[in-house]
Write an enzyme that holds these catalytic residues in place. Sequence first.
Site, PDB file in Angstrom:
ATOM      1  N   SER A 124       3.394  -2.409  10.412  1.00 12.28           N
ATOM      2  CA  SER A 124       3.965  -1.770   9.217  1.00 12.28           C
ATOM      3  C   SER A 124       4.151  -0.280   9.458  1.00 12.28           C
ATOM      4  O   SER A 124       3.368   0.350  10.192  1.00 12.28           O
ATOM      5  CB  SER A 124       2.988  -1.981   8.066  1.00 12.28           C
ATOM      6  N   TYR A 148      -5.877  -1.418   4.611  1.00  5.80           N
ATOM      7  CA  TYR A 148      -4.776  -2.308   5.023  1.00  5.80           C
ATOM      8  C   TYR A 148      -4.077  -1.728   6.258  1.00  5.80           C
ATOM      9  O   TYR A 148      -3.896  -2.397   7.273  1.00  5.80           O
ATOM     10  CB  TYR A 148      -3.781  -2.484   3.865  1.00  5.80           C
ATOM     11  N   LYS A 152      -3.863  -2.944  10.375  1.00  2.11           N
ATOM     12  CA  LYS A 152      -2.642  -3.119  11.180  1.00  2.11           C
ATOM     13  C   LYS A 152      -2.751  -2.338  12.486  1.00  2.11           C
ATOM     14  O   LYS A 152      -2.388  -2.836  13.556  1.00  2.11           O
ATOM     15  CB  LYS A 152      -1.410  -2.644  10.399  1.00  2.11           C
TER      16      LYS A 152
HETATM   17  P1  NAD Z   1       3.151 -12.591   2.165  1.00  3.50           P
HETATM   18  O1  NAD Z   1       1.852 -12.396   1.498  1.00  3.50           O
HETATM   19  O2  NAD Z   1       4.289 -13.117   1.366  1.00  3.50           O
HETATM   20  O3  NAD Z   1       2.978 -13.515   3.458  1.00  3.50           O
HETATM   21  C1  NAD Z   1       1.774 -13.566   4.189  1.00  3.50           C
HETATM   22  C2  NAD Z   1       1.400 -15.026   4.325  1.00  3.50           C
HETATM   23  O4  NAD Z   1       0.188 -15.130   5.089  1.00  3.50           O
HETATM   24  C3  NAD Z   1       1.121 -15.707   2.970  1.00  3.50           C
HETATM   25  O5  NAD Z   1       1.890 -16.877   2.897  1.00  3.50           O
HETATM   26  C4  NAD Z   1      -0.375 -16.012   2.999  1.00  3.50           C
HETATM   27  O6  NAD Z   1      -0.673 -17.194   2.294  1.00  3.50           O
HETATM   28  C5  NAD Z   1      -0.637 -16.114   4.493  1.00  3.50           C
HETATM   29  N1  NAD Z   1      -2.007 -15.807   4.918  1.00  3.50           N
HETATM   30  C6  NAD Z   1      -2.762 -14.716   4.622  1.00  3.50           C
HETATM   31  N2  NAD Z   1      -3.940 -14.791   5.236  1.00  3.50           N
HETATM   32  C7  NAD Z   1      -3.958 -15.944   5.952  1.00  3.50           C
HETATM   33  C8  NAD Z   1      -4.915 -16.588   6.774  1.00  3.50           C
HETATM   34  N3  NAD Z   1      -6.121 -16.063   7.005  1.00  3.50           N
HETATM   35  N4  NAD Z   1      -4.594 -17.774   7.335  1.00  3.50           N
HETATM   36  C9  NAD Z   1      -3.377 -18.340   7.112  1.00  3.50           C
HETATM   37  N5  NAD Z   1      -2.442 -17.793   6.328  1.00  3.50           N
HETATM   38  C10 NAD Z   1      -2.734 -16.603   5.740  1.00  3.50           C
HETATM   39  O7  NAD Z   1       3.552 -11.189   2.832  1.00  3.50           O
HETATM   40  P2  NAD Z   1       4.904 -10.724   3.504  1.00  3.50           P
HETATM   41  O8  NAD Z   1       5.463  -9.674   2.642  1.00  3.50           O
HETATM   42  O9  NAD Z   1       5.723 -11.881   3.879  1.00  3.50           O
HETATM   43  O10 NAD Z   1       4.330  -9.999   4.795  1.00  3.50           O
HETATM   44  C11 NAD Z   1       4.203 -10.676   6.023  1.00  3.50           C
HETATM   45  C12 NAD Z   1       3.527  -9.755   7.023  1.00  3.50           C
HETATM   46  O11 NAD Z   1       4.282  -8.560   7.153  1.00  3.50           O
HETATM   47  C13 NAD Z   1       2.116  -9.327   6.611  1.00  3.50           C
HETATM   48  O12 NAD Z   1       1.312  -9.297   7.778  1.00  3.50           O
HETATM   49  C14 NAD Z   1       2.318  -7.935   6.068  1.00  3.50           C
HETATM   50  O13 NAD Z   1       1.168  -7.139   6.219  1.00  3.50           O
HETATM   51  C15 NAD Z   1       3.453  -7.432   6.940  1.00  3.50           C
HETATM   52  N6  NAD Z   1       4.233  -6.390   6.284  1.00  3.50           N
HETATM   53  C16 NAD Z   1       4.763  -6.622   5.054  1.00  3.50           C
HETATM   54  C17 NAD Z   1       5.466  -5.624   4.413  1.00  3.50           C
HETATM   55  C18 NAD Z   1       6.047  -5.856   3.035  1.00  3.50           C
HETATM   56  O14 NAD Z   1       6.354  -4.906   2.348  1.00  3.50           O
HETATM   57  N7  NAD Z   1       6.242  -7.080   2.586  1.00  3.50           N
HETATM   58  C19 NAD Z   1       5.643  -4.387   5.027  1.00  3.50           C
HETATM   59  C20 NAD Z   1       5.100  -4.181   6.291  1.00  3.50           C
HETATM   60  C21 NAD Z   1       4.392  -5.197   6.928  1.00  3.50           C
HETATM   61  C1  UD1 Z   2       3.900   0.311  -0.250  1.00  5.09           C
HETATM   62  C2  UD1 Z   2       2.557   0.364   0.418  1.00  5.09           C
HETATM   63  C3  UD1 Z   2       2.757   0.416   1.928  1.00  5.09           C
HETATM   64  C4  UD1 Z   2       3.602  -0.747   2.413  1.00  5.09           C
HETATM   65  C5  UD1 Z   2       4.940  -0.684   1.687  1.00  5.09           C
HETATM   66  C6  UD1 Z   2       5.871  -1.804   2.057  1.00  5.09           C
HETATM   67  C7  UD1 Z   2       1.186   1.569  -1.233  1.00  5.09           C
HETATM   68  C8  UD1 Z   2       0.434   2.833  -1.533  1.00  5.09           C
HETATM   69  N1  UD1 Z   2       1.843   1.546  -0.067  1.00  5.09           N
HETATM   70  O1  UD1 Z   2       4.479   1.522  -0.001  1.00  5.09           O
HETATM   71  O2  UD1 Z   2       1.508   0.393   2.599  1.00  5.09           O
HETATM   72  O3  UD1 Z   2       3.815  -0.654   3.818  1.00  5.09           O
HETATM   73  O4  UD1 Z   2       4.681  -0.754   0.271  1.00  5.09           O
HETATM   74  O5  UD1 Z   2       5.404  -2.996   1.510  1.00  5.09           O
HETATM   75  O6  UD1 Z   2       1.151   0.615  -1.996  1.00  5.09           O
HETATM   76  N2  UD1 Z   2       7.458   3.270  -7.181  1.00  5.09           N
HETATM   77  C9  UD1 Z   2       7.596   3.627  -8.499  1.00  5.09           C
HETATM   78  N3  UD1 Z   2       7.222   2.725  -9.450  1.00  5.09           N
HETATM   79  C10 UD1 Z   2       6.705   1.489  -9.150  1.00  5.09           C
HETATM   80  C11 UD1 Z   2       6.576   1.134  -7.780  1.00  5.09           C
HETATM   81  C12 UD1 Z   2       6.953   2.054  -6.824  1.00  5.09           C
HETATM   82  O7  UD1 Z   2       8.047   4.722  -8.826  1.00  5.09           O
HETATM   83  O8  UD1 Z   2       6.362   0.728 -10.074  1.00  5.09           O
HETATM   84  C13 UD1 Z   2       7.894   4.215  -6.142  1.00  5.09           C
HETATM   85  C14 UD1 Z   2       6.800   4.668  -5.199  1.00  5.09           C
HETATM   86  O9  UD1 Z   2       6.127   5.803  -5.674  1.00  5.09           O
HETATM   87  C15 UD1 Z   2       7.602   4.932  -3.904  1.00  5.09           C
HETATM   88  C16 UD1 Z   2       8.754   3.916  -3.975  1.00  5.09           C
HETATM   89  O10 UD1 Z   2       8.855   3.548  -5.348  1.00  5.09           O
HETATM   90  O11 UD1 Z   2       8.140   6.222  -3.939  1.00  5.09           O
HETATM   91  C17 UD1 Z   2       8.499   2.674  -3.160  1.00  5.09           C
HETATM   92  O12 UD1 Z   2       7.249   2.112  -3.515  1.00  5.09           O
HETATM   93  P1  UD1 Z   2       6.726   0.730  -2.897  1.00  5.09           P
HETATM   94  O13 UD1 Z   2       7.773  -0.304  -3.045  1.00  5.09           O
HETATM   95  O14 UD1 Z   2       5.394   0.451  -3.493  1.00  5.09           O
HETATM   96  O15 UD1 Z   2       6.590   1.019  -1.344  1.00  5.09           O
HETATM   97  P2  UD1 Z   2       5.752   2.144  -0.565  1.00  5.09           P
HETATM   98  O16 UD1 Z   2       5.314   3.218  -1.460  1.00  5.09           O
HETATM   99  O17 UD1 Z   2       6.566   2.536   0.608  1.00  5.09           O
END
Ligand code: NAD
Ligand code: UD1
Length: 336
Positions: A124, A148, A152
């Site tokens: 991430s 978190y 990572k």
């Molecule tokens: P998500 O929660 O929708 O998907 C994660 C999946 O992993 C879920 O289906 C959950 O049930 C499963 N899971 C969690 N722990 C587990 C375990 N111990 N064993 C088996 N399954 C397990 O999240 P996502 O948004 O699809 O994110 C996927 C990956 O990408 C995550 O590792 C997350 O940290 C990373 N990531 C997500 C974002 C984002 O904003 N969505 C941003 C950066 C990185």
């Molecule tokens: C969040 C996570 C980050 C993760 C990323 C992508 C936190 C502190 N950080 O960050 O670790 O990698 O999501 O999943 O949660 N905002 C509002 N109102 C809201 C929600 C968000 O104003 O109700 C603003 C936030 O202040 C920010 C922007 O929208 O400026 C995006 O927010 P968000 O979608 O939560 O993503 P990140 O802040 O990048």
Amino acid sequence: MKILVTGGAGYIGSHTCLALLDAGYEVAVVDNLSNSKEESLKRVQGLTGKTLEFHKVDLLDKRSLNAVFEKSSIDAVIHFAGLKAVGESVSIPLRYYHNNVTGTLNLCDVMGDHDVRTMVFSSSATVYGDPQTVPIKEDSPLSPANPYGRSKLMIEEILQDLHRSEAGWNIALLRYFNPVGAHSSGLIGEDPNGVPNNLLPFITQVAVGKLSELSIFGNDYPTPDGTGIRDYIHVVDLALGHIKALRILASNPGIVVYNLGAGRGYSVLEMVSGFEKTTGQKIHSKIVARRPGDIASCYADVSRAQRELGWSSERGIDEICADAWRWQSKNPDGYE
Ligand code: NAD
Ligand code: UD1
């Protein structure tokens, strides 16, 4: 070629399973469904007309994970499984470290035992913490600000050590910026538990009438309109990035790190007005205090991914908003 997708029932995982099936890969999913529903995988199979294997297995249950590798002939792993809520990670850090780090250690052990040494890992942009400069390059300083993010970075370092210690490991560390949007069918998308933390799911839930108004967290940041700037990347583009990563690992073995983002930033106000313009939905909002831990501006330098992976995002903000809204309006209660 069969790909094991951990966390494949989740938001990014389900879109990646769809992209893999479309590209002709076989897919096996391991997910404990702690933050997802099996329905997402049923819909992926419906959309592609192809089947995948599903194993309801927790990565912390090494014996069951091993049984999956015994049964299926896996060639490579895309590792999404993990817990991802920043706020929750501050209140229950041990659960986050155990799930994310121990889960990955178990996975690496079992992979090694079965001679599977290719992994694409979901990292991430949060590993960069508060960046000194934007756009952020892959060799920028790493300084995650919460458990978190630290989980990572720990996993990235574990995978680097593994690669150094034992020949044959091929690893892609993909640092996602802000994944948003949904498949254009409106059949799969993001289904957050409870009130969403992230901006776009919050906006779509205001639009669908589940939430009354958006709180904009601060308008006094040093940005052109005072609201936070992020790099929003369409989840379908992100999913395609994983296929490019698998291909580069096959042709160029080793360990690689890529930023996956759109490479440009949008402010909160730009996202709100973009959503209103694209969907015709009015988003009621108010300015409130900054959210603790938030940073002003974060967007990627994506030149390395463009150059080496031949990948870049193709779907812009209009498509992101239209697809997110199609998913939310067709599925007001997610997969329920
Ligand atoms: P998500 O929660 O929708 O998907 C994660 C999946 O992993 C879920 O289906 C959950 O049930 C499963 N899971 C969690 N722990 C587990 C375990 N111990 N064993 C088996 N399954 C397990 O999240 P996502 O948004 O699809 O994110 C996927 C990956 O990408 C995550 O590792 C997350 O940290 C990373 N990531 C997500 C974002 C984002 O904003 N969505 C941003 C950066 C990185
Ligand atoms: C969040 C996570 C980050 C993760 C990323 C992508 C936190 C502190 N950080 O960050 O670790 O990698 O999501 O999943 O949660 N905002 C509002 N109102 C809201 C929600 C968000 O104003 O109700 C603003 C936030 O202040 C920010 C922007 O929208 O400026 C995006 O927010 P968000 O979608 O939560 O993503 P990140 O802040 O990048």
